[in-house]
Design a protein around this motif. Structure first.
Motif, PDB file in Angstrom:
ATOM      1  N   ASP A  37       0.833  -1.212   0.000  1.00  0.00           N
ATOM      2  CA  ASP A  37       0.000   0.000   0.000  1.00  0.00           C
ATOM      3  C   ASP A  37       0.867   1.262   0.000  1.00  0.00           C
ATOM      4  O   ASP A  37       0.602   2.204  -0.752  1.00  0.00           O
ATOM      5  N   PHE A  38       1.913   1.262   0.838  1.00  0.00           N
ATOM      6  CA  PHE A  38       2.849   2.389   0.876  1.00  0.00           C
ATOM      7  C   PHE A  38       3.515   2.592  -0.480  1.00  0.00           C
ATOM      8  O   PHE A  38       3.625   3.713  -0.978  1.00  0.00           O
ATOM      9  N   ALA A  39       3.954   1.488  -1.105  1.00  0.00           N
ATOM     10  CA  ALA A  39       4.647   1.575  -2.388  1.00  0.00           C
ATOM     11  C   ALA A  39       3.729   2.117  -3.476  1.00  0.00           C
ATOM     12  O   ALA A  39       4.132   2.978  -4.275  1.00  0.00           O
ATOM     13  N   LEU A  40       2.491   1.644  -3.527  1.00  0.00           N
ATOM     14  CA  LEU A  40       1.560   2.103  -4.563  1.00  0.00           C
ATOM     15  C   LEU A  40       1.211   3.577  -4.387  1.00  0.00           C
ATOM     16  O   LEU A  40       1.108   4.322  -5.371  1.00  0.00           O
ATOM     17  N   LYS A  41       1.024   4.008  -3.149  1.00  0.00           N
ATOM     18  CA  LYS A  41       0.751   5.422  -2.899  1.00  0.00           C
ATOM     19  C   LYS A  41       1.938   6.282  -3.342  1.00  0.00           C
ATOM     20  O   LYS A  41       1.765   7.343  -3.963  1.00  0.00           O
ATOM     21  N   SER A  42       3.140   5.838  -3.022  1.00  0.00           N
ATOM     22  CA  SER A  42       4.337   6.601  -3.392  1.00  0.00           C
ATOM     23  C   SER A  42       4.523   6.644  -4.903  1.00  0.00           C
ATOM     24  O   SER A  42       4.897   7.681  -5.467  1.00  0.00           O
ATOM     25  N   ILE A  43       4.243   5.520  -5.562  1.00  0.00           N
ATOM     26  CA  ILE A  43       4.362   5.492  -7.024  1.00  0.00           C
ATOM     27  C   ILE A  43       3.340   6.430  -7.657  1.00  0.00           C
ATOM     28  O   ILE A  43       3.654   7.155  -8.614  1.00  0.00           O
ATOM     29  N   ARG A  44       2.136   6.432  -7.130  1.00  0.00           N
ATOM     30  CA  ARG A  44       1.085   7.285  -7.689  1.00  0.00           C
ATOM     31  C   ARG A  44       1.483   8.760  -7.596  1.00  0.00           C
ATOM     32  O   ARG A  44       1.374   9.510  -8.571  1.00  0.00           O
ATOM     33  N   VAL A  45       1.941   9.165  -6.432  1.00  0.00           N
ATOM     34  CA  VAL A  45       2.326  10.568  -6.238  1.00  0.00           C
ATOM     35  C   VAL A  45       3.541  10.919  -7.094  1.00  0.00           C
ATOM     36  O   VAL A  45       3.556  11.941  -7.800  1.00  0.00           O
ATOM     37  N   SER A  46       4.568  10.079  -7.056  1.00  0.00           N
ATOM     38  CA  SER A  46       5.807  10.392  -7.775  1.00  0.00           C
ATOM     39  C   SER A  46       5.611  10.361  -9.290  1.00  0.00           C
ATOM     40  O   SER A  46       6.237  11.146 -10.016  1.00  0.00           O
ATOM     41  N   ALA A  47       4.743   9.475  -9.783  1.00  0.00           N
ATOM     42  CA  ALA A  47       4.519   9.391 -11.225  1.00  0.00           C
ATOM     43  C   ALA A  47       3.845  10.654 -11.755  1.00  0.00           C
ATOM     44  O   ALA A  47       4.277  11.235 -12.765  1.00  0.00           O
ATOM     45  N   ILE A  48       2.804  11.086 -11.062  1.00  0.00           N
ATOM     46  CA  ILE A  48       2.093  12.298 -11.510  1.00  0.00           C
ATOM     47  C   ILE A  48       2.975  13.530 -11.345  1.00  0.00           C
ATOM     48  O   ILE A  48       3.098  14.357 -12.260  1.00  0.00           O
ATOM     49  N   PHE A  49       3.609  13.632 -10.193  1.00  0.00           N
ATOM     50  CA  PHE A  49       4.501  14.772  -9.939  1.00  0.00           C
ATOM     51  C   PHE A  49       5.674  14.778 -10.916  1.00  0.00           C
ATOM     52  O   PHE A  49       6.059  15.831 -11.440  1.00  0.00           O
ATOM     53  N   GLY A  50       6.229  13.609 -11.193  1.00  0.00           N
ATOM     54  CA  GLY A  50       7.360  13.520 -12.112  1.00  0.00           C
ATOM     55  C   GLY A  50       6.978  13.863 -13.533  1.00  0.00           C
ATOM     56  O   GLY A  50       7.755  14.504 -14.254  1.00  0.00           O
ATOM     57  N   LEU A  51       5.786  13.450 -13.966  1.00  0.00           N
ATOM     58  CA  LEU A  51       5.334  13.758 -15.327  1.00  0.00           C
ATOM     59  C   LEU A  51       5.162  15.263 -15.516  1.00  0.00           C
ATOM     60  O   LEU A  51       5.639  15.839 -16.508  1.00  0.00           O
ATOM     61  N   ILE A  52       4.496  15.905 -14.562  1.00  0.00           N
ATOM     62  CA  ILE A  52       4.304  17.358 -14.641  1.00  0.00           C
ATOM     63  C   ILE A  52       5.653  18.079 -14.625  1.00  0.00           C
ATOM     64  O   ILE A  52       5.892  19.007 -15.404  1.00  0.00           O
ATOM     65  N   SER A  53       6.547  17.628 -13.740  1.00  0.00           N
ATOM     66  CA  SER A  53       7.875  18.251 -13.636  1.00  0.00           C
ATOM     67  C   SER A  53       8.671  18.077 -14.923  1.00  0.00           C
ATOM     68  O   SER A  53       9.387  18.991 -15.356  1.00  0.00           O
ATOM     69  N   SER A  54       8.549  16.918 -15.555  1.00  0.00           N
ATOM     70  CA  SER A  54       9.286  16.664 -16.801  1.00  0.00           C
ATOM     71  C   SER A  54       8.845  17.612 -17.910  1.00  0.00           C
ATOM     72  O   SER A  54       9.675  18.104 -18.689  1.00  0.00           O
ATOM     73  N   LEU A  55       7.538  17.882 -17.992  1.00  0.00           N
ATOM     74  CA  LEU A  55       7.041  18.817 -19.001  1.00  0.00           C
ATOM     75  C   LEU A  55       7.547  20.233 -18.728  1.00  0.00           C
ATOM     76  O   LEU A  55       7.944  20.956 -19.652  1.00  0.00           O
ATOM     77  N   LEU A  56       7.532  20.626 -17.473  1.00  0.00           N
ATOM     78  CA  LEU A  56       8.061  21.942 -17.109  1.00  0.00           C
ATOM     79  C   LEU A  56       9.562  22.021 -17.377  1.00  0.00           C
ATOM     80  O   LEU A  56      10.083  23.066 -17.771  1.00  0.00           O
ATOM     81  N   LEU A  57      10.257  20.896 -17.192  1.00  0.00           N
ATOM     82  CA  LEU A  57      11.701  20.851 -17.414  1.00  0.00           C
ATOM     83  C   LEU A  57      12.036  21.110 -18.874  1.00  0.00           C
ATOM     84  O   LEU A  57      13.030  21.781 -19.186  1.00  0.00           O
ATOM     85  N   LEU A  58      11.224  20.587 -19.784  1.00  0.00           N
ATOM     86  CA  LEU A  58      11.438  20.837 -21.212  1.00  0.00           C
ATOM     87  C   LEU A  58      11.343  22.332 -21.521  1.00  0.00           C
ATOM     88  O   LEU A  58      12.158  22.876 -22.261  1.00  0.00           O
ATOM     89  N   TYR A  59      10.356  22.982 -20.940  1.00  0.00           N
ATOM     90  CA  TYR A  59      10.152  24.408 -21.200  1.00  0.00           C
ATOM     91  C   TYR A  59      11.304  25.246 -20.656  1.00  0.00           C
ATOM     92  O   TYR A  59      11.843  26.105 -21.358  1.00  0.00           O
TER      93      TYR A  59
END
Length: 252
Positions: free
Chosen positions: A219-241
């Motif tokens: 449960d801890f791992a899935l919650k962490s993956i969910r948060v990090s995946a969404i946060f990482g995707l948004i950050s990656s798009l901002l990083l390109l800009y």
């Protein structure tokens, strides 16, 4: 092939400073990224009241604390090395270069030092909302600290807001705001901080996947993956800009 060792003072100074900077930079980006993720998780805890989010936030907070401590220790050494290794440079541009470093110490570092103690030791001593504010302010302090360091670094790449004084034979600041808001400083700050966010997301996702592979704390791992995946995707798009903006400044 025979290796020739250059024992000149300047090369030893460069080698020492480079080694300290490389070691320092191993920890700083991860600190910035973990700070955001643990703050987001604690926000979910306060909003939902679920202890699972609190436990997840505390786990990543522990790793954040280790990185933070080593980053601070190596960062202090770096600042001293400006005086020990590059004393002539520090004297020549100290009126300009020293200002953002001083603000970083007085504003950002004291903010971090104040609220990180509440963040780590205040779980049972302060209310949920105050503790959450302390966590976000610790993360904000680390980010502001990066801002002033990067402003100083950007000024070296794009010197502005200064005049040479022939009487003192030094460069002196004439426009603080042009130094703070130079295009190189702004792009460098956002690109660097967001790259730390991406690293933090990848780090959290990697460790969480390890937990899943070993069938531990699912449960801890899935919650962490969910948060990090969404946060990482948004950050990656901002990083390109921001990366495009930094490249444009370099080209200009």
């Amino acid at each position: 092939m025979e290796l020739l060792l250059d024992a000149s003072l300047i090369n030893w100074s460069r080698a020492q400073f480079a080694m300290t900077a490389m070691y320092h930079w191993l920890f700083v980006p991860l600190t910035l990224g973990l700070g955001m993720i643990m703050s987001i998780m604690e926000t979910f805890y306060v909003k939902t009241g679920k202890e699972e989010w609190k436990n997840a936030a505390k786990f990543w907070m522990t790793i954040f604390g280790i990185n933070f401590a080593i980053g601070v220790a190596t960062g202090i050494i770096l600042e001293f090395e400006f005086g020990t290794n590059w004393s002539n440079y520090s004297w020549f541009v100290g009126d300009i270069f020293g200002v953002p470093l001083a603000i970083e110490g007085i504003l950002a570092f004291f903010m971090e030092a104040t609220f990180i103690s509440i963040m780590f030791f205040g779980w049972k001593k302060v209310g949920k909302n105050f503790h959450l504010a302390s966590t976000w302010l610790t993360t904000l302090g680390a980010t502001i600290s990066a801002l002033w360091i990067l402003v100083a670094n950007a000024w070296m790449q794009y010197p502005t807001g200064m005049e040479f004084n022939p009487d003192t034979v030094r460069n002196e600041m004439v426009d603080f705001w042009s130094i703070l808001f130079s295009p190189v400083a702004i792009n460098k700050f956002f690109h660097t901080v967001i790259s730390g966010w991406v690293l933090g997301a990848l780090f959290v996702m990697g460790i969480s996947c390890w937990f899943l592979l070993n069938k531990r704390e699912k449960d801890f791992a899935l919650k962490s993956i969910r948060v990090s995946a969404i946060f990482g995707l948004i950050s990656s798009l901002l990083l390109l800009y921001t990366g495009d903006g930094s490249a444009y400044n370099v080209a200009q």
